[in-house]
Structures are given as structure tokens and as C-alpha cells.
Design a protein around this motif. Structure first.
Motif, PDB file in Angstrom:
ATOM      1  N   SER A 163       0.851  -1.189   0.000  1.00  0.00           N
ATOM      2  CA  SER A 163       0.000   0.000   0.000  1.00  0.00           C
ATOM      3  C   SER A 163       0.884   1.234   0.000  1.00  0.00           C
ATOM      4  CB  SER A 163      -0.918   0.016   1.227  1.00  0.00           C
ATOM      5  OG  SER A 163      -0.151  -0.038   2.415  1.00  0.00           O
ATOM      6  N   ALA A 164       0.325   2.350  -0.435  1.00  0.00           N
ATOM      7  CA  ALA A 164       1.047   3.621  -0.407  1.00  0.00           C
ATOM      8  C   ALA A 164       0.991   4.172   1.008  1.00  0.00           C
ATOM      9  CB  ALA A 164       0.420   4.594  -1.391  1.00  0.00           C
ATOM     10  N   SER A 222       4.086   0.198  -2.947  1.00  0.00           N
ATOM     11  CA  SER A 222       2.802   0.638  -3.500  1.00  0.00           C
ATOM     12  C   SER A 222       2.211  -0.452  -4.387  1.00  0.00           C
ATOM     13  CB  SER A 222       2.987   1.919  -4.312  1.00  0.00           C
ATOM     14  OG  SER A 222       3.637   1.643  -5.538  1.00  0.00           O
ATOM     15  N   GLY A 250      10.011  -0.354  -0.014  1.00  0.00           N
ATOM     16  CA  GLY A 250       9.228   0.536  -0.849  1.00  0.00           C
ATOM     17  C   GLY A 250      10.042   1.168  -1.954  1.00  0.00           C
TER      18      GLY A 250
END
Length: 300
Positions: A52-53, A68, A252
């Protein structure tokens, strides 16, 4: 004499090509240590956390570990395009312990902690590409209905869809320096919870934050688990390390190129080493033949 040497050279090259090409047909190559009877298989195990962001106010841990959905999609697309097949921990352990053949270009995709985005983001993308994921669950967080984490209905749905659901302790606390009773509660307790809710008993474990000691290893073995994973970064999986199998952390900031570099270790290192050895052998072989020929001519 030159014709004989040339014939030898051609034959050797043919054998050398077979020796290089046949092992590289499958990226999961194995070798045995004659003294320790150790089997090593080179397969990358990728370790994800959040898919997820991260929000603007995210702490450093979340910012580092959050991949992301767009980047995760790109990474899975790259693996699919380049012929990778996702495997389960069961398949890896069967290959190590029983010599079962793995698919060419195998990769193990793991997800820690049981965040809700495992269901909302990772799960649909895995299904899109026909991949299977392994999800290590912190069971007390699920039992407590903690916000931002999976619930048992979602976990059961993922298991029924072919995902592997495994244990990551009850509370995600440091497992070093603990007594047997505490360790049994964390390990066996998490296994029991998963079995109760999805109907399948976990056979694999991931150490929270990769922390463990000798007592932890003894407790893992006593619990009847087949293998356990830590956070050691390598692609070499060995029968000598079944309770400390490695994983490659995906951050990330990890790019598709970095993911490609991690997975390509399965073939590049093995083939490069084989080629180097074959070149040395070829030079030695031809040099030996040449010297023998010169000596025979001299004495003749």
C-alpha cells in the motif's frame, strides 16, 4: 596430432555446452556436499510487508517497508514476463528434503504480519498473474480484530484460493532470551489458531523481525514445523539451515531492476561459476594434450 587435439577440443566443447545449458534450464539447481550430505537449492524468497502507499504521516518503518500496489504490480508483471513460477514453502522443502524437482525459475513470494492490504491489494494481483503467495500471520492481532489487519474470513478465503497461510507467532515479540513455556505458547499457539480457523495446520514459521536463539530453534523443532524463515539475505536454501531459511527483503524503494537482480542470482551465479570452471578445465586438458604430443614427438 593436431587433428586429434582438434577432435578432443570439439568433443570437450560439446560436453561443456551441455553442462552449462542443462543446469540453467532450471534456476533451482541443487548440489550435495559429500561430507555433510548437505543439499543447497538456489531459489529467491521475496519478503514483503505492506502492499500500500504510505500515508503522509507514516513512521519510518512504514515508509521503508510499504510497496505501492503499482510497484507491486510491476514487479509481478516482470516475474511473469520473464518466466518465473511462484512456489510454496512446501514445494521448497520437498525439493530440499526429497529431491522433488522445482519448476524452472522458481520464486517464493512471502508477506509478513497479516496487514489488510494483503487481502485488498496483494491477493488480487497475485491471482491476476496466477501466482501463489505465502502469508505469515500474527494470530493475536487477528483474534483482537485489530484495525488495519486481516480477519479470519479473509484469511480463510485466501487459503481456499490456494494461498499458503503460515505462522508468525501470536504477538510478534522478540523470540530471543525466552523460556520454553513462552516459546511454546507463541509458536504452537499461533499454529493452533490458524488450524482452528482455516482447517489446515501450518508447517512453516517466520521469526518476528528475524530474531531467535538456540532455545527458539529447539522450540520450532519440537513443535513439528518443517522449516522456518529468518531475514538473512541470500538465495541459497540449504538442508543444513531448514530452521533458518533466508529471505530477500523488498522495500518501498526497491525497483523492478533490483527485484530482477535478486531473482537473477539463481542463474547468473551458477552459470558463471560453471563456465569459469569449464574454461579452466579446457585449458588444462588441451595444454596437457599438447605437452604429451610434444614429448611423444621428442622421444620418437
Amino acid at each position: 596430432m593436431r587433428l586429434k587435439l582438434r577432435a578432443r577440443f570439439i568433443a570437450f566443447v560439446a560436453i561443456a555446452l551441455l553442462a552449462v545449458l542443462l543446469p540453467s534450464a532450471t534456476s533451482a539447481t541443487a548440489h550435495s556436499d559429500a561430507h555433510a550430505a548437505r543439499i543447497t537449492i538456489r531459489v529467491p524468497t521475496l519478503m514483503y510487508h505492506y502492499i500500500s502507499a504510505p500515508p503522509a504521516d507514516a513512521d519510518i518503518s512504514l515508509r521503508v517497508l510499504a510497496v505501492s500496489p503499482a510497484h507491486f504490480l510491476q514487479q509481478m508483471q516482470w516475474l511473469k514476463t520473464h518466466g518465473y513460477t511462484s512456489i510454496t514453502p512446501d514445494m521448497l522443502s520437498e525439493a530440499l528434503l526429497k529431491g522433488t524437482k522445482l519448476p524452472p525459475k522458481s520464486v517464493l513470494l512471502t508477506f509478513d504480519d497479516g496487514y489488510i492490504d494483503a487481502y485488498t491489494n496483494a491477493f488480487p494481483i497475485l491471482k491476476q498473474f496466477g501466482f501463489v503467495g505465502t502469508f505469515f500471520i500474527v494470530t493475536d492481532w487477528v483474534d483482537q480484530g485489530r484495525s488495519g489487519y486481516l480477519n479470519w474470513a479473509q484469511i480463510k478465503e485466501m487459503a481456499q484460493a490456494g494461498m499458503s497461510i503460515e505462522a508468525h507467532s501470536r504477538t510478534h515479540e522478540n523470540m530471543s532470551g525466552r523460556d520454553k513455556a513462552w516459546l511454546d505458547n507463541e509458536i504452537v499457539g499461533s499454529m493452533n489458531a490458524i488450524e482452528t480457523h482455516i482447517g489446515a495446520r501450518p508447517r512453516f514459521f517466520a521469526y518476528p523481525a528475524g530474531r531467535y536463539d538456540l532455545n527458539t530453534l529447539k522450540a520450532i523443532r519440537a513443535a513439528g514445523l518443517t522449516a522456518a524463515f529468518n531475514t538473512r539475505s541470500t538465495v541459497s536454501n540449504s538442508t543444513a539451515d531448514m530452521l533458518t531459511l533466508p529471505r530477500l527483503r523488498v522495500r518501498g524503494s526497491s525497483t523492478v531492476a533490483e527485484i530482477a537482480g535478486s531473482t537473477n542470482q539463481t542463474t547468473a551465479i551458477g552459470v558463471a561459476g560453471t563456465v569459469a570452471l569449464l574454461i579452466i578445465l579446457a585449458i588444462s586438458y588441451l595444454a596437457g594434450g599438447y605437452v604429451a604430443g610434444r614429448m611423444a614427438r621428442f622421444h620418437g
